[in-house]
Write a protein that holds these residues in place. Structure first.
Motif, PDB file in Angstrom:
ATOM      1  N   UNK A   1      -5.631   2.533   5.283  1.00 20.48           N
ATOM      2  CA  UNK A   1      -4.842   2.857   4.098  1.00 20.48           C
ATOM      3  C   UNK A   1      -5.529   2.364   2.839  1.00 20.48           C
ATOM      4  N   UNK A   2      -6.216   1.227   2.915  1.00 22.31           N
ATOM      5  CA  UNK A   2      -7.000   0.745   1.770  1.00 22.31           C
ATOM      6  C   UNK A   2      -8.083   1.744   1.388  1.00 22.31           C
ATOM      7  N   UNK A   3      -8.633   2.448   2.365  1.00 20.94           N
ATOM      8  CA  UNK A   3      -9.659   3.454   2.072  1.00 20.94           C
ATOM      9  C   UNK A   3      -9.106   4.550   1.159  1.00 20.94           C
ATOM     10  N   UNK A   4      -7.825   4.854   1.289  1.00 22.50           N
ATOM     11  CA  UNK A   4      -7.222   5.881   0.445  1.00 22.50           C
ATOM     12  C   UNK A   4      -7.212   5.463  -1.025  1.00 22.50           C
ATOM     13  N   UNK A   5      -7.058   4.158  -1.274  1.00 27.99           N
ATOM     14  CA  UNK A   5      -7.094   3.690  -2.662  1.00 27.99           C
ATOM     15  C   UNK A   5      -8.469   3.924  -3.282  1.00 27.99           C
ATOM     16  N   UNK A   6      -9.518   3.595  -2.535  1.00 24.98           N
ATOM     17  CA  UNK A   6     -10.860   3.822  -3.044  1.00 24.98           C
ATOM     18  C   UNK A   6     -11.107   5.281  -3.355  1.00 24.98           C
ATOM     19  N   UNK A   7     -10.602   6.161  -2.498  1.00 26.31           N
ATOM     20  CA  UNK A   7     -10.778   7.592  -2.715  1.00 26.31           C
ATOM     21  C   UNK A   7     -10.049   8.078  -3.957  1.00 26.31           C
ATOM     22  N   UNK A   8      -9.046   7.323  -4.396  1.00 25.34           N
ATOM     23  CA  UNK A   8      -8.298   7.703  -5.608  1.00 25.34           C
ATOM     24  C   UNK A   8      -8.807   6.968  -6.851  1.00 25.34           C
ATOM     25  N   UNK A   9      -9.988   6.371  -6.759  1.00 25.34           N
ATOM     26  CA  UNK A   9     -10.618   5.787  -7.937  1.00 25.34           C
ATOM     27  C   UNK A   9     -10.308   4.334  -8.189  1.00 25.34           C
ATOM     28  N   UNK A  10      -9.752   3.636  -7.181  1.00 25.49           N
ATOM     29  CA  UNK A  10      -9.394   2.226  -7.346  1.00 25.49           C
ATOM     30  C   UNK A  10     -10.444   1.354  -6.668  1.00 25.49           C
TER      31      UNK A  10
ATOM     32  N   UNK B   1      -7.844  -3.562  -8.484  1.00 24.23           N
ATOM     33  CA  UNK B   1      -6.755  -4.406  -7.981  1.00 24.23           C
ATOM     34  C   UNK B   1      -7.361  -5.671  -7.407  1.00 24.23           C
ATOM     35  N   UNK B   2      -6.895  -6.818  -7.875  1.00 20.39           N
ATOM     36  CA  UNK B   2      -7.361  -8.122  -7.407  1.00 20.39           C
ATOM     37  C   UNK B   2      -6.337  -8.720  -6.453  1.00 20.39           C
ATOM     38  N   UNK B   3      -6.803  -9.163  -5.282  1.00 19.85           N
ATOM     39  CA  UNK B   3      -5.919  -9.784  -4.298  1.00 19.85           C
ATOM     40  C   UNK B   3      -6.526 -11.097  -3.829  1.00 19.85           C
ATOM     41  N   UNK B   4      -5.863 -12.197  -4.132  1.00 19.14           N
ATOM     42  CA  UNK B   4      -6.378 -13.541  -3.841  1.00 19.14           C
ATOM     43  C   UNK B   4      -5.790 -14.110  -2.562  1.00 19.14           C
ATOM     44  N   UNK B   5      -5.625 -13.284  -1.558  1.00 17.30           N
ATOM     45  CA  UNK B   5      -4.996 -13.696  -0.306  1.00 17.30           C
ATOM     46  C   UNK B   5      -5.805 -13.166   0.862  1.00 17.30           C
ATOM     47  N   UNK B   6      -5.827 -13.898   1.948  1.00 16.56           N
ATOM     48  CA  UNK B   6      -6.382 -13.435   3.200  1.00 16.56           C
ATOM     49  C   UNK B   6      -5.877 -14.331   4.318  1.00 16.56           C
TER      50      UNK B   6
ATOM     51  N   UNK C   1       0.814  -1.208   0.000  1.00 14.74           N
ATOM     52  CA  UNK C   1       0.000   0.000   0.000  1.00 14.74           C
ATOM     53  C   UNK C   1       0.848   1.259   0.000  1.00 14.74           C
ATOM     54  N   UNK C   2       1.914   1.247   0.783  1.00 11.10           N
ATOM     55  CA  UNK C   2       2.783   2.421   0.810  1.00 11.10           C
ATOM     56  C   UNK C   2       3.396   2.669  -0.558  1.00 11.10           C
ATOM     57  N   UNK C   3       3.703   1.589  -1.269  1.00  4.16           N
ATOM     58  CA  UNK C   3       4.264   1.747  -2.610  1.00  4.16           C
ATOM     59  C   UNK C   3       3.236   2.299  -3.586  1.00  4.16           C
ATOM     60  N   UNK C   4       2.066   1.661  -3.663  1.00  2.00           N
ATOM     61  CA  UNK C   4       1.112   2.056  -4.698  1.00  2.00           C
ATOM     62  C   UNK C   4       0.556   3.451  -4.440  1.00  2.00           C
ATOM     63  N   UNK C   5       0.406   3.822  -3.175  1.00  2.00           N
ATOM     64  CA  UNK C   5      -0.103   5.162  -2.876  1.00  2.00           C
ATOM     65  C   UNK C   5       0.923   6.242  -3.149  1.00  2.00           C
ATOM     66  N   UNK C   6       2.186   5.855  -3.295  1.00  2.00           N
ATOM     67  CA  UNK C   6       3.221   6.833  -3.637  1.00  2.00           C
ATOM     68  C   UNK C   6       3.249   7.151  -5.129  1.00  2.00           C
ATOM     69  N   UNK C   7       2.492   6.380  -5.931  1.00  2.00           N
ATOM     70  CA  UNK C   7       2.494   6.570  -7.374  1.00  2.00           C
ATOM     71  C   UNK C   7       1.576   7.730  -7.763  1.00  2.00           C
ATOM     72  N   UNK C   8       1.876   8.395  -8.876  1.00  2.00           N
ATOM     73  CA  UNK C   8       0.986   9.455  -9.349  1.00  2.00           C
ATOM     74  C   UNK C   8      -0.269   8.866  -9.980  1.00  2.00           C
ATOM     75  N   UNK C   9      -1.314   9.677 -10.072  1.00  2.00           N
ATOM     76  CA  UNK C   9      -2.506   9.255 -10.814  1.00  2.00           C
ATOM     77  C   UNK C   9      -2.200   9.227 -12.306  1.00  2.00           C
TER      78      UNK C   9
END
Length: 463
Positions: A228-237, A206-211, A192-200
């Motif tokens: 932190x996952x909530x931040x991805x949704x707010x950025x359109x993911x 994003x598919x995640x097959x783990x739990x 999450x820290x990596x992907x949220x550091x990327x520009x739009x």
């Protein structure tokens, strides 16, 4: 100075657990189930159908991308915004994606997409594995079955939408329980820290097959990951997680790990996070029902239940309250948290997917199959939105619970067995076995005002 109340988690940390052994796929709740001992007994693939109908292209022995595309209504859709839309998947725990296997898959099941096996990106995060060849140890451990399932399914359904694979290394601390005695938890925060550091723009899905068992994840870490996952949704993911493969919990493991050893159902994280879309599993056709298979290595039913860490979010309070009041047995009192976030949200086919691994065709099952399939379908919804000049879906759940469920095929019979119980029943409307059911692509477009649909003005904006 006292800092404890101001700190939620420290990342990265040093872990003093021993090296994590790579378990057989069948024993890893968070990954695909492959009946390796049964491959030779599986019948041959059927001949190509003469007509593209569900009855002609779908059977429960081999689920192909043509079946998925026909069943869920994307088979006649033409991708319009491949230059502006990206879908992604996560690899953890040393999983990899083998391009030569994907080439075999496309050659057999989506020949017009042949070549895409060399076009998807692999990005290594914190030492994540991105190799294309398997050594003898990896072959013995069946490494790559999960990774191959994910990329083959997503390309098979949503080609030519570009795909990115994030392979993340490392692991957070964990709390052992009977189902998770060694540390096989995933480093979500690192990714999450990596992907949220990327520009739009970020990937639209994003598919995640783990739990993992929620109780095996330290609560502070789970809360931080969820926020932190909530931040991805707010950025359109739109973020999708598999709901797990043991129903309400694997038999013999349904006890708390707090020293009391109390009987309990075992909810799965991150599906219990209110800011992700959890994907359950179905099988059969016309109608679909909650997946059920009694395998030699244990019962397979899709995960579902209620969180002990996260409360019921506003968007699903009405649905959860009605379900618990009308359909859940009193005998389950004390085994689950009636005030918890309920999951899954939606579902998809999750038994006997066709994949190639190590050059051979194999049947693979699990909600780690339904999750990339549903993610790919939603990537196509985003493709249509982008082509119409509109933003991507982002966090999907308020739309689903606010009325979007009308575009899903309701599953009304069966249940998700586990913990030596029948688990939670599938009923009309939302349930803790299949959520709101499986997608109807054309109906989703119509509800969004696309493809000739008028749209629906009462989509909820609540969260």
């Amino acid at each position: 100075m006292h800092l404890h109340e101001h700190i939620s988690t420290i990342q990265p940390t040093n872990s003093f657990f021993g090296p994590r052994a790579q378990a057989r796929i069948e024993k890893r709740m968070s990954e695909a189930i492959v009946d390796l001992e049964d491959v030779a007994s599986y019948p041959s693939l059927p001949a190509p159908p003469s007509a593209v109908t569900v009855d002609a292209v779908c059977n429960t022995t081999w689920v192909t991308p043509l079946c998925l595309r026909t069943l869920y209504g994307t088979v006649n859709y033409t991708v319009q915004a491949a230059d502006k839309n990206v879908m992604a998947l996560n690899d953890f725990l040393g999983e990899v994606n083998i391009r030569s296997d994907t080439a075999l898959y496309l050659q057999n099941f989506r020949p017009e997409a042949l070549g895409a096996e060399n076009q998807f990106k692999k990005i290594s995060i914190d030492g994540g594995t991105v190799n294309d060849m398997l050594n003898s140890t990896e072959l013995e451990d069946f490494t790559g079955i999960e990774g191959n399932l994910d990329d083959q399914t997503m390309i098979g359904v949503a080609w030519p939408t570009p795909l990115t694979v994030y392979a993340t290394g490392g692991s957070p601390d964990f709390i052992p329980d009977l189902a998770t005695p060694t540390n096989t938890n995933e480093p979500y925060l690192t990714w999450l820290e990596y992907i949220l550091s990327l520009p739009d723009p970020l990937p639209s899905v994003v598919s995640t097959s783990y739990d993992a068992d929620e109780q095996s994840v330290p609560k502070d870490y789970a809360i931080q990951v969820c926020a932190t996952l909530a931040q991805l949704g707010a950025r359109g993911v739109s973020v999708f997680f598999a709901s797990g493969d043991s129903g309400v919990g694997s038999a013999g493991d349904c006890y708390t790990n707090d020293g009391k050893n109390s009987s309990t159902f075992l909810p799965a994280f991150p599906s219990t996070c209110p800011y992700v879309t959890s994907v359950g599993g179905t099988y059969k056709f016309n109608p679909e029902v909650p997946v059920f298979r009694n395998r030699t290595s244990g019962l397979y039913t899709a995960g579902g239940g209620f969180s002990n860490y996260f409360g019921t979010p506003n968007y699903q309070k009405s649905a959860v309250s009605s379900y618990l009041k009308n359909y859940v047995k009193d005998e389950y009192a004390g085994l689950y948290n009636p005030n918890g976030r309920g999951y899954p949200d939606i579902s998809g086919q999750s038994l006997n997917y066709t994949i190639f691994w190590n050059g051979t065709l194999r049947p693979v099952s699990g909600t780690s199959a339904s999750t990339p399939a549903i993610s790919a379908i939603m990537a196509l919804v985003n493709d249509a939105l982008i082509a119409a000049g509109r933003p991507t879906l982002g966090f999907l759940n308020p739309l689903i619970y606010g009325g979007g469920y009308k575009a899903f095929n309701d599953i009304t019979t069966g249940s998700n067995y586990g913990c030596d119980t029948k688990g939670f029943p599938a009923v009309a409307g939302w349930d803790a076995a299949t959520g709101y059911g499986t997608p109807n692509f054309q109906d989703i477009l119509a509800l969004l005002g696309l493809n000739g649909g008028k749209g629906w003005k009462t989509w909820s904006k609540s969260s």
